[in-house]
Enzyme design. Structure first.
Site, PDB file in Angstrom:
ATOM      1  N   ILE A  73       0.822  -1.213   0.000  1.00 49.40           N
ATOM      2  CA  ILE A  73       0.000   0.000   0.000  1.00 49.40           C
ATOM      3  C   ILE A  73       0.861   1.271   0.000  1.00 49.40           C
ATOM      4  CG2 ILE A  73      -0.277   0.382   2.499  1.00 49.40           C
ATOM      5  CD1 ILE A  73      -3.342   0.506   1.961  1.00 49.40           C
ATOM      6  N   ASN A 121      11.974  -8.417   6.527  1.00 51.19           N
ATOM      7  CA  ASN A 121      12.259  -7.714   7.780  1.00 51.19           C
ATOM      8  C   ASN A 121      11.879  -8.612   8.951  1.00 51.19           C
ATOM      9  OD1 ASN A 121      13.186  -5.316   6.576  1.00 51.19           O
ATOM     10  ND2 ASN A 121      11.092  -4.588   6.285  1.00 51.19           N
ATOM     11  N   GLY A 144      12.789  -2.906  11.420  1.00 48.96           N
ATOM     12  CA  GLY A 144      11.641  -2.076  11.100  1.00 48.96           C
ATOM     13  C   GLY A 144      10.387  -2.874  10.798  1.00 48.96           C
ATOM     14  N   HIS A 180       6.308 -11.925   5.927  1.00 49.74           N
ATOM     15  CA  HIS A 180       6.096 -11.497   4.539  1.00 49.74           C
ATOM     16  C   HIS A 180       7.425 -11.216   3.874  1.00 49.74           C
ATOM     17  CE1 HIS A 180       5.841  -7.996   7.237  1.00 49.74           C
ATOM     18  NE2 HIS A 180       6.453  -7.315   6.268  1.00 49.74           N
TER      19      HIS A 180
HETATM   20  P1  AMP Z   1       7.319  -4.517   7.349  1.00 49.11           P
HETATM   21  O1  AMP Z   1       7.826  -3.166   7.754  1.00 49.11           O
HETATM   22  O2  AMP Z   1       8.378  -5.402   6.762  1.00 49.11           O
HETATM   23  O3  AMP Z   1       6.520  -5.177   8.451  1.00 49.11           O
HETATM   24  O4  AMP Z   1       6.343  -4.254   6.133  1.00 49.11           O
HETATM   25  C1  AMP Z   1       4.964  -4.106   6.246  1.00 49.11           C
HETATM   26  C2  AMP Z   1       4.483  -3.584   4.918  1.00 49.11           C
HETATM   27  O5  AMP Z   1       3.081  -3.733   4.851  1.00 49.11           O
HETATM   28  C3  AMP Z   1       4.802  -2.108   4.673  1.00 49.11           C
HETATM   29  O6  AMP Z   1       5.607  -1.975   3.502  1.00 49.11           O
HETATM   30  C4  AMP Z   1       3.412  -1.475   4.486  1.00 49.11           C
HETATM   31  O7  AMP Z   1       3.397  -0.471   3.521  1.00 49.11           O
HETATM   32  C5  AMP Z   1       2.584  -2.671   4.075  1.00 49.11           C
HETATM   33  N1  AMP Z   1       1.158  -2.579   4.375  1.00 49.11           N
HETATM   34  C6  AMP Z   1       0.588  -2.178   5.531  1.00 49.11           C
HETATM   35  N2  AMP Z   1      -0.746  -2.253   5.427  1.00 49.11           N
HETATM   36  C7  AMP Z   1      -1.030  -2.725   4.184  1.00 49.11           C
HETATM   37  C8  AMP Z   1      -2.227  -3.020   3.466  1.00 49.11           C
HETATM   38  N3  AMP Z   1      -3.446  -2.852   4.030  1.00 49.11           N
HETATM   39  N4  AMP Z   1      -2.127  -3.464   2.191  1.00 49.11           N
HETATM   40  C9  AMP Z   1      -0.923  -3.622   1.630  1.00 49.11           C
HETATM   41  N5  AMP Z   1       0.251  -3.375   2.240  1.00 49.11           N
HETATM   42  C10 AMP Z   1       0.192  -2.924   3.502  1.00 49.11           C
END
Ligand code: AMP
Ligand code: ZN
Length: 114
Positions: free
Chosen positions: A31, A87, A93, A100
């Protein structure tokens, strides 16, 4: 997991722009993209982080990486290259505690990462 954002995306309770799905893996657009292509590849099964992955996760971890490579090929990134990031824990972070894989591409990456 009741309160997990990515479990809700798997359950289709929260919308996402899905680019790939099979019985074990879901891939969707991040997102807040950090590159022209920024896709998240997640296991449908919840586990919080790579640090929580035991030996029983060997197959699903392999599938996540192969799915990332397949999406990268579909997005035309195979020739120019791309980056895959998992991550894990506070210093990385990590914000969402459902494992994921980030697939990032479409621009030149810097090293070391910030
Ligand atoms: P991390 O910092 O590795 O935990 O990455 C989490 C990721 O999830 C970040 O890059 C966010 O931009 C992404 N994210 C959070 N909410 C959503 C959502 N509803 N749909 C898609 N991506 C998301
Ligand atoms: Zn989850």
């Amino acid at each position: 997991m009741d309160d997990c954002l990515f479990c809700k995306i798997v359950a289709k309770e929260i919308p996402a722009r899905v680019v790939r799905e099979d019985e074990t893996v879901l891939a969707f657009e991040d997102i807040r993209p950090q590159a022209p292509v920024h896709i998240l590849i997640i296991p449908k099964e919840h586990f919080a982080s790579l640090d929580d992955a035991g030996e029983d996760k060997e197959a699903i971890l392999g599938r996540l990486l192969l799915a990332a490579a397949a999406v990268a090929r579909e997005k035309g990134l195979a020739r120019t290259g791309y980056r895959v990031v998992i991550n894990t824990g506070p210093d990385s972070g990590q914000e969402v505690f459902h494992t994921h894989v980030h697939l990032l591409g479409g621009r030149k990456m810097r090293w070391p990462p910030g």
